[in-house]
Write a protein that holds these residues in place. Sequence first.
Motif, PDB file in Angstrom:
ATOM      1  N   LEU A  32       0.837  -1.211   0.000  1.00  0.00           N
ATOM      2  CA  LEU A  32       0.000   0.000   0.000  1.00  0.00           C
ATOM      3  C   LEU A  32       0.871   1.261   0.000  1.00  0.00           C
ATOM      4  CD1 LEU A  32      -2.504  -1.204   2.740  1.00  0.00           C
ATOM      5  CD2 LEU A  32      -3.046  -0.972   0.305  1.00  0.00           C
ATOM      6  N   PRO A  33       1.721   1.430  -0.998  1.00  0.00           N
ATOM      7  CA  PRO A  33       2.669   2.557  -0.965  1.00  0.00           C
ATOM      8  C   PRO A  33       2.012   3.929  -1.064  1.00  0.00           C
ATOM      9  CG  PRO A  33       2.733   1.437  -3.089  1.00  0.00           C
ATOM     10  CD  PRO A  33       1.899   0.591  -2.188  1.00  0.00           C
ATOM     11  N   ASP A  34       0.750   3.990  -1.483  1.00  0.00           N
ATOM     12  CA  ASP A  34       0.045   5.276  -1.517  1.00  0.00           C
ATOM     13  C   ASP A  34      -0.569   5.625  -0.168  1.00  0.00           C
ATOM     14  OD1 ASP A  34      -1.599   2.945  -2.532  1.00  0.00           O
ATOM     15  OD2 ASP A  34      -3.199   4.348  -2.028  1.00  0.00           O
ATOM     16  N   ASN A  35      -0.519   4.691   0.780  1.00  0.00           N
ATOM     17  CA  ASN A  35      -1.003   4.951   2.136  1.00  0.00           C
ATOM     18  C   ASN A  35       0.004   5.795   2.908  1.00  0.00           C
ATOM     19  OD1 ASN A  35      -3.407   3.601   1.956  1.00  0.00           O
ATOM     20  ND2 ASN A  35      -3.006   2.253   3.695  1.00  0.00           N
ATOM     21  N   VAL A  36      -0.442   6.337   4.026  1.00  0.00           N
ATOM     22  CA  VAL A  36       0.485   6.973   4.954  1.00  0.00           C
ATOM     23  C   VAL A  36       1.405   5.893   5.524  1.00  0.00           C
ATOM     24  CG1 VAL A  36       0.675   8.144   7.170  1.00  0.00           C
ATOM     25  CG2 VAL A  36      -1.083   8.843   5.550  1.00  0.00           C
ATOM     26  N   PRO A  37       2.719   6.054   5.439  1.00  0.00           N
ATOM     27  CA  PRO A  37       3.616   5.028   5.961  1.00  0.00           C
ATOM     28  C   PRO A  37       3.593   4.982   7.477  1.00  0.00           C
ATOM     29  CG  PRO A  37       4.872   6.949   5.271  1.00  0.00           C
ATOM     30  CD  PRO A  37       3.454   7.185   4.840  1.00  0.00           C
ATOM     31  N   PRO A  38       3.903   3.830   8.056  1.00  0.00           N
ATOM     32  CA  PRO A  38       3.979   3.745   9.518  1.00  0.00           C
ATOM     33  C   PRO A  38       5.186   4.518  10.033  1.00  0.00           C
ATOM     34  CG  PRO A  38       4.793   1.726   8.523  1.00  0.00           C
ATOM     35  CD  PRO A  38       4.251   2.561   7.397  1.00  0.00           C
ATOM     36  N   ALA A 123      -9.040  -7.600   5.144  1.00  0.00           N
ATOM     37  CA  ALA A 123      -8.089  -7.672   4.041  1.00  0.00           C
ATOM     38  C   ALA A 123      -8.521  -6.723   2.933  1.00  0.00           C
ATOM     39  CB  ALA A 123      -7.978  -9.095   3.504  1.00  0.00           C
ATOM     40  N   CYS A 124      -7.544  -6.332   2.131  1.00  0.00           N
ATOM     41  CA  CYS A 124      -7.757  -5.344   1.078  1.00  0.00           C
ATOM     42  C   CYS A 124      -7.798  -6.026  -0.289  1.00  0.00           C
ATOM     43  CB  CYS A 124      -6.630  -4.315   1.127  1.00  0.00           C
ATOM     44  SG  CYS A 124      -6.782  -2.982  -0.086  1.00  0.00           S
ATOM     45  N   LYS A 125      -8.581  -5.438  -1.213  1.00  0.00           N
ATOM     46  CA  LYS A 125      -8.595  -5.931  -2.580  1.00  0.00           C
ATOM     47  C   LYS A 125      -8.873  -4.771  -3.528  1.00  0.00           C
ATOM     48  CE  LYS A 125     -13.496  -7.187  -3.006  1.00  0.00           C
ATOM     49  NZ  LYS A 125     -14.448  -8.254  -3.396  1.00  0.00           N
ATOM     50  N   SER A 126      -8.688  -5.022  -4.802  1.00  0.00           N
ATOM     51  CA  SER A 126      -8.945  -4.013  -5.829  1.00  0.00           C
ATOM     52  C   SER A 126     -10.437  -3.828  -6.030  1.00  0.00           C
ATOM     53  CB  SER A 126      -8.304  -4.418  -7.151  1.00  0.00           C
ATOM     54  OG  SER A 126      -6.910  -4.595  -7.034  1.00  0.00           O
ATOM     55  N   VAL A 127     -10.785  -2.642  -6.523  1.00  0.00           N
ATOM     56  CA  VAL A 127     -12.153  -2.356  -6.902  1.00  0.00           C
ATOM     57  C   VAL A 127     -12.112  -1.598  -8.216  1.00  0.00           C
ATOM     58  CG1 VAL A 127     -12.238  -0.179  -5.627  1.00  0.00           C
ATOM     59  CG2 VAL A 127     -14.358  -1.409  -6.103  1.00  0.00           C
ATOM     60  N   GLU A 128     -13.119  -1.784  -9.038  1.00  0.00           N
ATOM     61  CA  GLU A 128     -13.143  -1.155 -10.354  1.00  0.00           C
ATOM     62  C   GLU A 128     -12.981   0.361 -10.231  1.00  0.00           C
ATOM     63  OE1 GLU A 128     -15.983  -0.856 -14.362  1.00  0.00           O
ATOM     64  OE2 GLU A 128     -16.588  -2.089 -12.638  1.00  0.00           O
ATOM     65  N   GLY A 129     -12.047   0.899 -11.012  1.00  0.00           N
ATOM     66  CA  GLY A 129     -11.794   2.322 -10.998  1.00  0.00           C
ATOM     67  C   GLY A 129     -10.801   2.771  -9.953  1.00  0.00           C
ATOM     68  N   GLY A 130     -10.338   1.831  -9.111  1.00  0.00           N
ATOM     69  CA  GLY A 130      -9.415   2.177  -8.041  1.00  0.00           C
ATOM     70  C   GLY A 130      -7.975   1.820  -8.356  1.00  0.00           C
ATOM     71  N   ILE A 131      -7.165   1.729  -7.316  1.00  0.00           N
ATOM     72  CA  ILE A 131      -5.748   1.393  -7.438  1.00  0.00           C
ATOM     73  C   ILE A 131      -5.590  -0.125  -7.360  1.00  0.00           C
ATOM     74  CG2 ILE A 131      -3.476   1.649  -6.359  1.00  0.00           C
ATOM     75  CD1 ILE A 131      -4.426   4.362  -5.281  1.00  0.00           C
ATOM     76  N   PRO A 132      -4.848  -0.741  -8.271  1.00  0.00           N
ATOM     77  CA  PRO A 132      -4.674  -2.198  -8.220  1.00  0.00           C
ATOM     78  C   PRO A 132      -4.040  -2.642  -6.897  1.00  0.00           C
ATOM     79  CG  PRO A 132      -3.946  -1.333 -10.334  1.00  0.00           C
ATOM     80  CD  PRO A 132      -4.188  -0.141  -9.455  1.00  0.00           C
TER      81      PRO A 132
END
Length: 343
Positions: A32-38, A123-132
């Motif tokens: 998740l590199p577009d997230n705020v890093p820890p 858990a995280c997953k992709s959604v249409e129109g979002g970030i892979p």
Amino acid sequence: MTTVDIRRVDPADEATVEAVFDVKNACWAHDLPDNVPPTLDEERLALTALWPGQLREDYVAVAGGRVVAHLCVELSTLENLHNAWAEISVHPDFRRRGIGRTLWAHANIRAADQGRTNMGATACKSVEGGIPRGHHGIEFLGAMGLEPKLAEERRRIEFGGVDWDAMDALLAESWKHAEGYRVRTWTDNAPDDLVEGLAYLDGRLILDAPMGDLDFEAPKVDAERFRASEATADARGRIRLHVAMQHEETGKVAAWTMIVFGPAHVHKGFQGITIVDPEHRGRRLGTVAKLELHRFVRAEAPALVAVDTWNAASNAYMIKINEQIGYRVVDSWVDYQGEVATP
């Protein structure tokens, strides 16, 4: 399969805490590199500055003398006494070796020891129109026998791309439906005259927001617990910008929203609560509150350039508001739950 030694984390053991941070940082960069890093400070504080009614146990998996994964087991002591929640972070260089399964088994043992019957995880997953996104977390929880119970979608607003003239026009139009209310703004801890009303709304959130098929009880929030949560947020260094809509005739808090960010990352925030008291719905108070909050943020935190918000995928009403004011889809977060499984 890699054999690991599972060890309880001592918050006073700085070397282990730093190793946990290294694992979390590697997972952030990979997943998740577009997230705020820890940050290391956040990891330290997460171990010691606990939310009211929260009990957590932290463990590391050690292989060849190196910390390669982290497990957090969260347990509530005030409600949801049948539930446990687990978060597992495996260093990207050590995945697909059975380490996650080993930690999951340990989490279930600890949950059973605490008398819990349900285990959950997200858990995280992709959604249409979002970030892979990679779907390894989704696949893992399915393999562990859990079922998806609540799908949430994350959206992000980037203030640099907002048409503020259009937002001002939308706010003016929305205010036409919200006569008889006034805006209250504050940073961090709430004014004394609003605490009771805010605690009531805080406790309502789980009742009002779509919760899918999650087996989850609403928290019992009173003024004392509300103030205790503020104290934890203060201890963790969280900066909170709030807007409440107050009914002028009764003084009642009719709506409340806030944005939170940390001192190490003042450019990126997260939407906290947004809720309108059922007695005051139908007056566009949610739209007014969120747009007034954006005004407040721009004035008080000009370095903040983006905010993330999560909504249940079924919450069409709130999603419509968020998209109308500039939020765009990023990804999906799915809450899984199942019975505690022990050998």
